[in-house]
Design a protein around this motif. Structure first.
Motif: not given
Lengths: 258, 278
Positions: A106-109, A121-129, A158-162
Protein backbone atom coordinates in the motif's frame (compact mmCIF):
# COMPACT_ATOMS: atom_id res chain seq x y z
CA UNK A 1 -0.40 38.78 6.68
CA UNK A 2 3.20 37.53 6.56
CA UNK A 3 2.11 33.94 6.00
CA UNK A 4 3.37 32.21 2.88
CA UNK A 5 0.44 31.08 0.76
CA UNK A 6 0.70 27.49 -0.49
CA UNK A 7 -2.62 27.10 -2.27
CA UNK A 8 -4.38 29.99 -3.91
CA UNK A 9 -7.91 29.48 -5.17
CA UNK A 10 -8.88 32.35 -7.46
CA UNK A 11 -12.42 32.91 -8.69
CA UNK A 12 -13.23 29.22 -8.88
CA UNK A 13 -16.67 28.12 -10.03
CA UNK A 14 -17.37 24.44 -10.42
CA UNK A 15 -20.13 22.91 -12.50
CA UNK A 16 -21.43 19.35 -12.59
CA UNK A 17 -23.14 19.41 -15.95
CA UNK A 18 -25.47 22.39 -15.69
CA UNK A 19 -25.51 22.40 -11.90
CA UNK A 20 -23.35 25.08 -10.30
CA UNK A 21 -21.75 23.47 -7.25
CA UNK A 22 -19.36 26.24 -6.26
CA UNK A 23 -19.71 29.94 -7.04
CA UNK A 24 -16.69 32.14 -7.44
CA UNK A 25 -14.56 30.95 -4.55
CA UNK A 26 -11.47 32.92 -3.53
CA UNK A 27 -9.36 31.29 -0.85
CA UNK A 28 -5.71 31.58 0.19
CA UNK A 29 -4.46 28.57 2.11
CA UNK A 30 -1.42 29.37 4.28
CA UNK A 31 1.59 27.06 4.13
CA UNK A 32 2.34 24.69 7.03
CA UNK A 33 -0.99 25.34 8.66
CA UNK A 34 -4.16 23.34 8.98
CA UNK A 35 -7.06 24.88 7.15
CA UNK A 36 -10.49 23.45 7.87
CA UNK A 37 -13.37 23.71 5.43
CA UNK A 38 -16.69 23.54 7.24
CA UNK A 39 -20.27 24.03 6.19
CA UNK A 40 -23.59 22.21 6.00
CA UNK A 41 -24.12 19.15 3.80
CA UNK A 42 -24.31 20.04 0.14
CA UNK A 43 -22.36 23.26 0.52
CA UNK A 44 -19.58 21.93 -1.71
CA UNK A 45 -16.85 21.28 0.89
CA UNK A 46 -15.57 18.12 -0.75
CA UNK A 47 -15.94 19.62 -4.22
CA UNK A 48 -13.80 22.56 -3.18
CA UNK A 49 -11.20 20.22 -1.69
CA UNK A 50 -11.07 18.19 -4.89
CA UNK A 51 -10.38 21.24 -7.04
CA UNK A 52 -6.96 21.42 -5.34
CA UNK A 53 -5.77 18.08 -6.79
CA UNK A 54 -8.05 18.02 -9.82
CA UNK A 55 -9.92 14.98 -8.48
CA UNK A 56 -13.11 16.83 -9.46
CA UNK A 57 -12.17 15.81 -12.99
CA UNK A 58 -12.90 12.12 -12.38
CA UNK A 59 -16.59 13.02 -12.23
CA UNK A 60 -17.92 13.07 -15.78
CA UNK A 61 -19.40 16.40 -16.79
CA UNK A 62 -17.53 18.48 -14.23
CA UNK A 63 -16.16 21.81 -15.42
CA UNK A 64 -14.13 24.42 -13.62
CA UNK A 65 -13.77 28.13 -14.17
CA UNK A 66 -11.11 30.20 -12.46
CA UNK A 67 -7.67 29.24 -11.29
CA UNK A 68 -6.00 27.20 -8.61
CA UNK A 69 -2.35 27.83 -7.85
CA UNK A 70 -0.20 25.43 -5.86
CA UNK A 71 3.20 26.89 -4.88
CA UNK A 72 2.55 29.66 -7.35
CA UNK A 73 1.87 27.33 -10.30
CA UNK A 74 -1.48 27.19 -11.98
CA UNK A 75 -2.56 23.55 -11.84
CA UNK A 76 -5.27 23.90 -14.49
CA UNK A 77 -2.99 25.47 -17.11
CA UNK A 78 -2.84 23.77 -20.52
CA UNK A 79 0.64 22.31 -20.22
CA UNK A 80 0.27 20.98 -16.68
CA UNK A 81 0.27 17.21 -16.19
CA UNK A 82 -2.52 16.11 -13.85
CA UNK A 83 -0.30 13.27 -12.63
CA UNK A 84 2.26 15.82 -11.44
CA UNK A 85 -0.44 17.83 -9.67
CA UNK A 86 -1.72 14.82 -7.74
CA UNK A 87 1.79 13.89 -6.78
CA UNK A 88 2.31 17.29 -5.22
CA UNK A 89 -1.12 17.35 -3.62
CA UNK A 90 -1.91 14.15 -1.73
CA UNK A 91 -5.36 13.09 -0.60
CA UNK A 92 -6.93 11.06 2.16
CA UNK A 93 -10.51 9.98 1.71
CA UNK A 94 -13.51 9.82 3.99
CA UNK A 95 -13.69 6.05 4.17
CA UNK A 96 -10.34 4.37 4.80
CA UNK A 97 -9.61 2.82 1.41
CA UNK A 98 -6.39 0.82 1.59
CA UNK A 99 -5.83 -1.48 -1.36
CA UNK A 100 -6.49 -5.14 -0.51
CA UNK A 101 -2.77 -5.70 -0.38
CA UNK A 102 -0.07 -5.74 2.26
CA UNK A 103 0.68 -2.67 4.35
CA UNK A 104 4.04 -2.44 2.61
CA UNK A 105 2.58 -2.63 -0.89
CA UNK A 106 0.00 0.00 0.00
CA UNK A 107 2.59 2.50 1.11
CA UNK A 108 5.02 1.61 -1.69
CA UNK A 109 2.34 1.91 -4.39
CA UNK A 110 2.89 5.61 -5.10
CA UNK A 111 6.69 5.52 -5.22
CA UNK A 112 6.53 2.40 -7.40
CA UNK A 113 4.26 3.90 -10.02
CA UNK A 114 6.54 6.91 -10.08
CA UNK A 115 9.42 4.67 -11.00
CA UNK A 116 11.24 3.76 -7.78
CA UNK A 117 12.19 0.09 -8.00
CA UNK A 118 15.14 -0.31 -5.68
CA UNK A 119 14.17 -2.32 -2.63
CA UNK A 120 16.35 -0.33 -0.25
CA UNK A 121 14.88 2.96 -1.39
CA UNK A 122 11.33 1.59 -1.09
CA UNK A 123 12.06 0.15 2.36
CA UNK A 124 13.24 3.58 3.50
CA UNK A 125 10.21 5.36 2.10
CA UNK A 126 7.81 2.86 3.66
CA UNK A 127 9.43 3.18 7.08
CA UNK A 128 9.61 6.97 6.94
CA UNK A 129 6.00 7.30 5.79
CA UNK A 130 4.69 4.91 8.43
CA UNK A 131 6.65 6.76 11.11
CA UNK A 132 5.17 10.03 9.96
CA UNK A 133 1.68 8.59 10.10
CA UNK A 134 2.38 7.26 13.60
CA UNK A 135 1.82 3.66 12.56
CA UNK A 136 5.37 2.33 12.44
CA UNK A 137 5.49 0.87 15.93
CA UNK A 138 2.20 -0.96 15.45
CA UNK A 139 2.88 -2.08 11.90
CA UNK A 140 6.60 -2.77 11.63
CA UNK A 141 6.24 -6.48 12.45
CA UNK A 142 3.40 -7.08 10.02
CA UNK A 143 4.32 -5.07 6.96
CA UNK A 144 3.59 -8.09 4.76
CA UNK A 145 0.15 -8.63 6.28
CA UNK A 146 -2.94 -7.37 4.51
CA UNK A 147 -3.82 -3.77 5.32
CA UNK A 148 -7.45 -4.88 5.54
CA UNK A 149 -6.64 -6.84 8.72
CA UNK A 150 -6.03 -3.55 10.57
CA UNK A 151 -8.58 -1.54 12.53
CA UNK A 152 -10.37 1.35 10.84
CA UNK A 153 -8.14 3.96 12.46
CA UNK A 154 -5.01 2.05 11.52
CA UNK A 155 -6.29 1.65 7.97
CA UNK A 156 -6.77 5.39 7.73
CA UNK A 157 -3.20 5.89 8.91
CA UNK A 158 -2.03 3.45 6.23
CA UNK A 159 -3.83 5.68 3.74
CA UNK A 160 -2.13 8.74 5.20
CA UNK A 161 1.25 7.00 4.99
CA UNK A 162 0.43 6.00 1.41
CA UNK A 163 -0.30 9.63 0.54
CA UNK A 164 2.89 10.84 2.29
CA UNK A 165 5.06 8.29 0.50
CA UNK A 166 5.02 10.31 -2.74
CA UNK A 167 6.28 13.32 -0.79
CA UNK A 168 3.47 15.80 -1.42
CA UNK A 169 3.55 19.46 -0.42
CA UNK A 170 -0.13 19.63 0.36
CA UNK A 171 -2.27 17.01 2.06
CA UNK A 172 -6.01 17.10 1.45
CA UNK A 173 -8.19 15.24 3.93
CA UNK A 174 -11.85 14.66 3.17
CA UNK A 175 -13.57 14.04 6.53
CA UNK A 176 -10.71 11.70 7.44
CA UNK A 177 -12.16 10.72 10.81
CA UNK A 178 -15.87 10.56 10.11
CA UNK A 179 -15.84 6.77 9.80
CA UNK A 180 -13.73 6.28 12.94
CA UNK A 181 -14.44 5.90 16.64
CA UNK A 182 -13.60 8.77 19.04
CA UNK A 183 -10.22 7.40 20.13
CA UNK A 184 -9.07 6.77 16.58
CA UNK A 185 -10.36 10.23 15.71
CA UNK A 186 -8.21 11.86 18.38
CA UNK A 187 -5.20 9.96 17.10
CA UNK A 188 -5.79 11.24 13.59
CA UNK A 189 -6.14 14.77 14.95
CA UNK A 190 -2.86 14.48 16.86
CA UNK A 191 -1.30 13.24 13.68
CA UNK A 192 -2.62 16.21 11.72
CA UNK A 193 -0.95 18.60 14.16
CA UNK A 194 2.34 16.77 13.61
CA UNK A 195 1.94 16.79 9.85
CA UNK A 196 1.52 20.53 9.85
CA UNK A 197 5.27 20.87 10.47
CA UNK A 198 6.09 19.46 7.07
CA UNK A 199 2.93 19.81 5.02
CA UNK A 200 0.14 22.20 4.29
CA UNK A 201 -3.04 20.46 5.41
CA UNK A 202 -6.54 21.17 4.16
CA UNK A 203 -9.26 19.21 5.92
CA UNK A 204 -12.97 19.00 5.21
CA UNK A 205 -15.00 18.24 8.28
CA UNK A 206 -18.63 18.33 9.29
CA UNK A 207 -17.55 18.12 12.89
CA UNK A 208 -17.36 21.64 14.30
CA UNK A 209 -15.49 20.58 17.43
CA UNK A 210 -12.89 18.92 15.27
CA UNK A 211 -12.39 22.07 13.21
CA UNK A 212 -12.09 24.10 16.40
CA UNK A 213 -9.67 21.62 18.02
CA UNK A 214 -7.34 20.99 15.18
CA UNK A 215 -7.28 23.78 12.63
CA UNK A 216 -5.47 27.12 12.45
CA UNK A 217 -7.74 28.58 9.81
CA UNK A 218 -11.34 27.92 8.97
CA UNK A 219 -13.25 28.49 5.75
CA UNK A 220 -17.03 28.42 5.97
CA UNK A 221 -19.06 27.37 2.96
CA UNK A 222 -22.79 27.91 2.70
CA UNK A 223 -25.20 26.96 -0.07
CA UNK A 224 -26.92 29.93 -1.71
CA UNK A 225 -30.59 29.86 -2.71
CA UNK A 226 -29.73 28.11 -5.97
CA UNK A 227 -27.77 25.52 -3.90
CA UNK A 228 -24.40 26.72 -5.25
CA UNK A 229 -21.75 26.70 -2.52
CA UNK A 230 -20.31 30.06 -1.56
CA UNK A 231 -17.45 30.95 0.73
CA UNK A 232 -19.00 33.22 3.29
CA UNK A 233 -16.11 33.60 5.69
CA UNK A 234 -12.45 32.70 6.03
CA UNK A 235 -10.38 33.60 9.04
CA UNK A 236 -8.29 32.33 11.92
CA UNK A 237 -10.15 29.47 13.55
CA UNK A 238 -10.14 31.24 16.91
CA UNK A 239 -11.85 34.23 15.36
CA UNK A 240 -14.44 32.15 13.50
CA UNK A 241 -15.46 30.31 16.63
CA UNK A 242 -15.48 33.26 19.01
CA UNK A 243 -16.35 36.28 16.97
CA UNK A 244 -17.54 35.44 13.45
CA UNK A 245 -18.22 38.36 11.13
CA UNK A 246 -21.04 36.71 9.25
CA UNK A 247 -24.34 36.07 10.95
CA UNK A 248 -24.75 32.79 9.02
CA UNK A 249 -21.43 31.51 10.36
CA UNK A 250 -22.58 32.18 13.89
CA UNK A 251 -25.90 30.46 13.24
CA UNK A 252 -24.17 27.49 11.72
CA UNK A 253 -21.56 26.93 14.41
CA UNK A 254 -24.07 27.37 17.19
CA UNK A 255 -26.27 24.80 15.51
CA UNK A 256 -29.10 26.94 14.24
CA UNK A 257 -28.27 26.32 10.61
CA UNK A 258 -27.47 23.25 8.58
CA UNK B 1 -55.27 -20.08 4.50
CA UNK B 2 -53.38 -18.18 7.13
CA UNK B 3 -50.40 -16.16 6.06
CA UNK B 4 -48.14 -18.55 7.94
CA UNK B 5 -49.42 -21.49 5.91
CA UNK B 6 -49.10 -19.58 2.66
CA UNK B 7 -45.54 -18.74 3.61
CA UNK B 8 -44.76 -22.37 4.30
CA UNK B 9 -46.36 -23.55 1.08
CA UNK B 10 -44.54 -20.95 -1.00
CA UNK B 11 -41.27 -21.86 0.65
CA UNK B 12 -41.83 -25.54 -0.04
CA UNK B 13 -42.65 -24.95 -3.71
CA UNK B 14 -39.57 -22.79 -4.19
CA UNK B 15 -37.35 -25.32 -2.47
CA UNK B 16 -38.74 -27.95 -4.85
CA UNK B 17 -37.93 -25.71 -7.84
CA UNK B 18 -34.38 -25.35 -6.62
CA UNK B 19 -34.08 -29.11 -6.17
CA UNK B 20 -35.52 -29.74 -9.63
CA UNK B 21 -32.69 -27.70 -11.10
CA UNK B 22 -30.15 -30.01 -9.54
CA UNK B 23 -31.85 -33.20 -10.74
CA UNK B 24 -31.01 -33.03 -14.46
CA UNK B 25 -27.37 -32.27 -13.66
CA UNK B 26 -27.08 -35.26 -11.38
CA UNK B 27 -29.09 -37.35 -13.83
CA UNK B 28 -26.93 -36.53 -16.83
CA UNK B 29 -23.66 -37.00 -14.97
CA UNK B 30 -24.78 -40.27 -13.36
CA UNK B 31 -26.06 -41.64 -16.67
CA UNK B 32 -22.91 -40.74 -18.60
CA UNK B 33 -20.67 -42.08 -15.85
CA UNK B 34 -22.60 -45.34 -15.55
CA UNK B 35 -22.66 -45.96 -19.29
CA UNK B 36 -19.24 -44.60 -20.13
CA UNK B 37 -17.08 -45.77 -17.24
CA UNK B 38 -16.61 -49.34 -18.58
CA UNK B 39 -14.97 -47.89 -21.72
CA UNK B 40 -12.43 -45.83 -19.81
CA UNK B 41 -8.95 -47.27 -19.75
CA UNK B 42 -5.45 -45.95 -20.19
CA UNK B 43 -5.55 -47.12 -23.78
CA UNK B 44 -8.85 -45.30 -24.40
CA UNK B 45 -7.45 -41.91 -23.47
CA UNK B 46 -3.94 -42.38 -24.84
CA UNK B 47 -4.13 -44.44 -28.04
CA UNK B 48 -5.16 -43.84 -31.62
CA UNK B 49 -8.48 -45.26 -32.82
CA UNK B 50 -8.41 -48.68 -34.42
CA UNK B 51 -10.66 -50.71 -36.76
CA UNK B 52 -12.73 -47.84 -38.11
CA UNK B 53 -12.84 -46.23 -34.64
CA UNK B 54 -14.70 -49.21 -33.18
CA UNK B 55 -11.73 -49.95 -30.95
CA UNK B 56 -8.59 -48.36 -29.61
CA UNK B 57 -8.47 -44.91 -28.09
CA UNK B 58 -9.66 -41.38 -28.71
CA UNK B 59 -6.44 -39.58 -27.99
CA UNK B 60 -6.45 -37.55 -31.25
CA UNK B 61 -9.87 -36.15 -30.36
CA UNK B 62 -8.78 -35.25 -26.82
CA UNK B 63 -5.64 -33.64 -28.17
CA UNK B 64 -7.56 -31.81 -30.89
CA UNK B 65 -10.10 -30.40 -28.45
CA UNK B 66 -7.28 -29.31 -26.15
CA UNK B 67 -5.56 -27.52 -29.02
CA UNK B 68 -8.82 -25.90 -30.13
CA UNK B 69 -9.49 -24.63 -26.61
CA UNK B 70 -5.96 -23.26 -26.27
CA UNK B 71 -6.28 -21.60 -29.68
CA UNK B 72 -9.64 -20.14 -28.72
CA UNK B 73 -8.16 -18.77 -25.50
CA UNK B 74 -5.21 -17.23 -27.32
CA UNK B 75 -7.52 -15.20 -29.56
CA UNK B 76 -10.51 -14.53 -27.34
CA UNK B 77 -9.01 -13.79 -23.91
CA UNK B 78 -6.83 -10.77 -24.79
CA UNK B 79 -9.46 -9.41 -27.15
CA UNK B 80 -12.32 -9.97 -24.69
CA UNK B 81 -10.56 -8.52 -21.67
CA UNK B 82 -9.28 -5.61 -23.73
CA UNK B 83 -12.80 -4.82 -24.89
CA UNK B 84 -14.16 -5.22 -21.36
CA UNK B 85 -11.58 -2.81 -19.93
CA UNK B 86 -12.34 -0.32 -22.66
CA UNK B 87 -16.08 -0.53 -22.10
CA UNK B 88 -15.94 -0.23 -18.32
CA UNK B 89 -13.03 2.18 -17.85
CA UNK B 90 -12.62 4.30 -20.94
CA UNK B 91 -15.69 4.26 -23.16
CA UNK B 92 -17.66 7.49 -23.15
CA UNK B 93 -21.41 7.07 -22.89
CA UNK B 94 -22.21 7.81 -26.54
CA UNK B 95 -23.86 6.28 -29.56
CA UNK B 96 -20.81 4.29 -30.65
CA UNK B 97 -20.58 2.63 -27.23
CA UNK B 98 -24.26 1.79 -27.37
CA UNK B 99 -23.79 0.19 -30.78
CA UNK B 100 -20.86 -1.85 -29.45
CA UNK B 101 -22.92 -3.06 -26.50
CA UNK B 102 -25.82 -3.95 -28.75
CA UNK B 103 -23.48 -5.88 -31.01
CA UNK B 104 -22.19 -7.89 -28.04
CA UNK B 105 -25.69 -8.78 -26.87
CA UNK B 106 -26.69 -9.81 -30.38
CA UNK B 107 -23.51 -11.80 -30.86
CA UNK B 108 -24.48 -13.84 -27.80
CA UNK B 109 -27.86 -14.64 -29.33
CA UNK B 110 -26.63 -16.03 -32.64
CA UNK B 111 -27.04 -19.81 -33.00
CA UNK B 112 -23.73 -21.64 -33.01
CA UNK B 113 -24.26 -23.22 -36.42
CA UNK B 114 -24.38 -19.72 -37.87
CA UNK B 115 -20.97 -19.09 -36.37
CA UNK B 116 -19.83 -22.23 -38.16
CA UNK B 117 -21.03 -20.90 -41.50
CA UNK B 118 -19.51 -17.52 -40.77
CA UNK B 119 -16.19 -19.15 -39.92
CA UNK B 120 -16.37 -21.19 -43.11
CA UNK B 121 -16.95 -18.06 -45.18
CA UNK B 122 -14.42 -15.79 -43.51
CA UNK B 123 -11.60 -17.91 -42.12
CA UNK B 124 -11.69 -21.07 -44.21
CA UNK B 125 -12.49 -19.63 -47.64
CA UNK B 126 -11.91 -15.89 -47.74
CA UNK B 127 -8.76 -15.75 -45.63
CA UNK B 128 -7.66 -19.08 -47.05
CA UNK B 129 -6.86 -20.83 -43.76
CA UNK B 130 -8.62 -23.96 -45.02
CA UNK B 131 -10.38 -26.37 -42.69
CA UNK B 132 -7.87 -26.06 -39.91
CA UNK B 133 -7.07 -25.73 -36.25
CA UNK B 134 -6.55 -22.00 -36.87
CA UNK B 135 -9.91 -21.44 -38.56
CA UNK B 136 -11.72 -23.48 -35.87
CA UNK B 137 -10.01 -21.61 -33.03
CA UNK B 138 -10.88 -18.26 -34.55
CA UNK B 139 -14.50 -19.28 -35.09
CA UNK B 140 -14.84 -20.52 -31.52
CA UNK B 141 -13.12 -17.34 -30.29
CA UNK B 142 -15.78 -15.20 -31.96
CA UNK B 143 -18.46 -17.43 -30.44
CA UNK B 144 -17.23 -17.05 -26.85
CA UNK B 145 -16.27 -13.37 -27.06
CA UNK B 146 -19.61 -12.05 -25.78
CA UNK B 147 -19.44 -14.30 -22.71
CA UNK B 148 -15.90 -13.23 -21.93
CA UNK B 149 -16.58 -9.54 -22.49
CA UNK B 150 -19.77 -9.51 -20.44
CA UNK B 151 -18.41 -11.40 -17.43
CA UNK B 152 -15.07 -9.57 -17.51
CA UNK B 153 -16.80 -6.21 -17.69
CA UNK B 154 -19.01 -7.13 -14.75
CA UNK B 155 -16.01 -8.28 -12.73
CA UNK B 156 -14.09 -5.11 -13.56
CA UNK B 157 -17.00 -2.85 -12.70
CA UNK B 158 -17.32 -4.63 -9.36
CA UNK B 159 -13.85 -3.41 -8.33
CA UNK B 160 -14.64 -0.72 -5.74
CA UNK B 161 -14.43 2.85 -7.02
CA UNK B 162 -12.39 3.65 -3.88
CA UNK B 163 -9.38 1.81 -5.29
CA UNK B 164 -9.49 3.80 -8.49
CA UNK B 165 -9.74 7.11 -6.65
CA UNK B 166 -6.96 6.21 -4.23
CA UNK B 167 -4.70 5.24 -7.11
CA UNK B 168 -5.48 8.31 -9.21
CA UNK B 169 -5.04 10.61 -6.21
CA UNK B 170 -1.51 9.25 -5.79
CA UNK B 171 -0.66 10.50 -9.24
CA UNK B 172 -1.15 7.21 -11.06
CA UNK B 173 -2.21 7.52 -14.67
CA UNK B 174 -5.45 5.97 -15.76
CA UNK B 175 -3.55 3.11 -17.38
CA UNK B 176 -1.47 2.47 -14.24
CA UNK B 177 -4.68 2.43 -12.24
CA UNK B 178 -6.20 -0.12 -14.61
CA UNK B 179 -3.03 -2.17 -14.74
CA UNK B 180 -2.19 -2.30 -11.04
CA UNK B 181 -5.58 -2.01 -9.31
CA UNK B 182 -8.55 -2.64 -11.57
CA UNK B 183 -7.27 -5.66 -13.49
CA UNK B 184 -5.71 -7.58 -10.57
CA UNK B 185 -8.80 -7.12 -8.42
CA UNK B 186 -11.15 -7.91 -11.28
CA UNK B 187 -9.14 -11.00 -12.17
CA UNK B 188 -10.96 -13.67 -10.12
CA UNK B 189 -14.33 -12.78 -11.64
CA UNK B 190 -12.84 -12.45 -15.09
CA UNK B 191 -11.26 -15.87 -14.76
CA UNK B 192 -14.65 -17.41 -14.01
CA UNK B 193 -16.03 -15.97 -17.21
CA UNK B 194 -13.05 -17.13 -19.24
CA UNK B 195 -13.30 -20.70 -18.00
CA UNK B 196 -17.06 -20.86 -18.52
CA UNK B 197 -16.53 -19.59 -22.04
CA UNK B 198 -13.74 -22.04 -22.81
CA UNK B 199 -15.80 -24.88 -21.37
CA UNK B 200 -18.50 -23.94 -23.80
CA UNK B 201 -15.97 -23.80 -26.65
CA UNK B 202 -14.73 -27.29 -25.77
CA UNK B 203 -18.21 -28.73 -26.14
CA UNK B 204 -19.41 -26.92 -29.29
CA UNK B 205 -19.88 -29.05 -32.39
CA UNK B 206 -21.50 -26.86 -35.01
CA UNK B 207 -18.84 -24.13 -35.22
CA UNK B 208 -16.04 -26.63 -35.85
CA UNK B 209 -18.08 -28.80 -38.16
CA UNK B 210 -17.19 -26.72 -41.23
CA UNK B 211 -14.05 -25.05 -39.99
CA UNK B 212 -11.73 -27.48 -38.24
CA UNK B 213 -12.94 -30.96 -37.52
CA UNK B 214 -12.00 -34.11 -39.34
CA UNK B 215 -13.87 -37.41 -39.33
CA UNK B 216 -10.70 -39.40 -38.87
CA UNK B 217 -7.01 -38.52 -39.04
CA UNK B 218 -4.29 -41.14 -39.04
CA UNK B 219 -1.83 -38.80 -37.29
CA UNK B 220 -1.80 -35.84 -34.98
CA UNK B 221 -1.83 -32.29 -36.34
CA UNK B 222 1.59 -30.66 -36.69
CA UNK B 223 0.69 -27.14 -37.79
CA UNK B 224 -2.11 -24.64 -37.18
CA UNK B 225 -3.21 -25.23 -40.75
CA UNK B 226 -3.87 -28.93 -40.16
CA UNK B 227 -7.31 -30.37 -39.57
CA UNK B 228 -7.98 -31.81 -36.14
CA UNK B 229 -10.24 -34.37 -34.58
CA UNK B 230 -12.31 -33.05 -31.69
CA UNK B 231 -14.31 -34.72 -28.92
CA UNK B 232 -17.77 -33.27 -29.60
CA UNK B 233 -17.49 -33.88 -33.32
CA UNK B 234 -16.06 -37.34 -32.75
CA UNK B 235 -19.00 -38.11 -30.51
CA UNK B 236 -21.42 -36.88 -33.14
CA UNK B 237 -19.70 -39.00 -35.78
CA UNK B 238 -19.53 -42.24 -33.82
CA UNK B 239 -23.10 -41.81 -32.61
CA UNK B 240 -24.63 -41.17 -36.01
CA UNK B 241 -22.29 -42.07 -38.84
CA UNK B 242 -20.62 -45.32 -37.86
CA UNK B 243 -22.85 -48.38 -37.95
CA UNK B 244 -22.62 -50.95 -35.14
CA UNK B 245 -20.63 -48.65 -32.91
CA UNK B 246 -20.27 -50.06 -29.37
CA UNK B 247 -22.41 -47.88 -27.11
CA UNK B 248 -19.83 -47.79 -24.35
CA UNK B 249 -17.37 -46.00 -26.65
CA UNK B 250 -19.90 -43.25 -27.29
CA UNK B 251 -20.59 -42.72 -23.61
CA UNK B 252 -16.91 -43.08 -22.85
CA UNK B 253 -16.20 -40.21 -25.23
CA UNK B 254 -18.95 -38.12 -23.63
CA UNK B 255 -17.52 -38.90 -20.21
CA UNK B 256 -14.04 -37.78 -21.26
CA UNK B 257 -15.44 -34.50 -22.63
CA UNK B 258 -17.39 -33.95 -19.44
CA UNK B 259 -14.36 -34.72 -17.32
CA UNK B 260 -12.16 -32.29 -19.27
CA UNK B 261 -14.59 -29.45 -18.71
CA UNK B 262 -15.08 -30.30 -15.03
CA UNK B 263 -11.32 -30.44 -14.50
CA UNK B 264 -11.00 -26.99 -16.11
CA UNK B 265 -13.74 -25.57 -13.84
CA UNK B 266 -12.14 -27.10 -10.78
CA UNK B 267 -8.74 -25.71 -11.69
CA UNK B 268 -10.24 -22.27 -12.24
CA UNK B 269 -12.04 -22.40 -8.91
CA UNK B 270 -8.82 -23.36 -7.15
CA UNK B 271 -6.92 -20.52 -8.80
CA UNK B 272 -9.71 -18.10 -7.94
CA UNK B 273 -9.64 -19.11 -4.29
CA UNK B 274 -5.90 -18.56 -4.19
CA UNK B 275 -6.24 -15.13 -5.79
CA UNK B 276 -9.00 -14.14 -3.36
CA UNK B 277 -6.99 -15.19 -0.35
CA UNK B 278 -4.08 -12.97 -1.31
Amino acid sequence: MDQRIEVRIVGVSLYYGKFLALRHIDLDVPANQITAIIGPSGSGKSSLLRTINRMNEVIPGSRLEGQVLVSGQSIYAQNVDVVEVRRKVGMVFQRPNPFPQSIYDNVAYGPRIHGIKEKRALDDIVERSLRRSALWDEAKDKLRKSALALSGGQQQRVCIARALAVDPQVLLMDEPASALDPIATLKIEDLMRELRQAYTVVVVTHNMQQAARVSDWTAVLMPALDRAGELIEFDKTAKIFTNPSDKRTEDYITGRLG
Amino acid sequence: MSSRTTEKAAFLIMALCALLVVLPVIGIVAYVVAKGAPAISWEFVSAMPKRGMKAGGIFPAIWGTTLLVVGTAVFSVPLGIGAAVYLSEYAPDNRLTKIIRMAIVNLAGIPSVVYGLFGLGLFVVFLGFGTSLLAGSLTLAVLVLPVIITTAEEAIRAVPQDYRYASLALGATKWQTVRYQVLPHGLPGTLTGVVLALGRAAGETAPILFTAAAFFLPRLPTSPFDQVMALPYHLFVIATQVPKMPESLQYGTALVLLALVVIAYAAATAIRMRLRRR
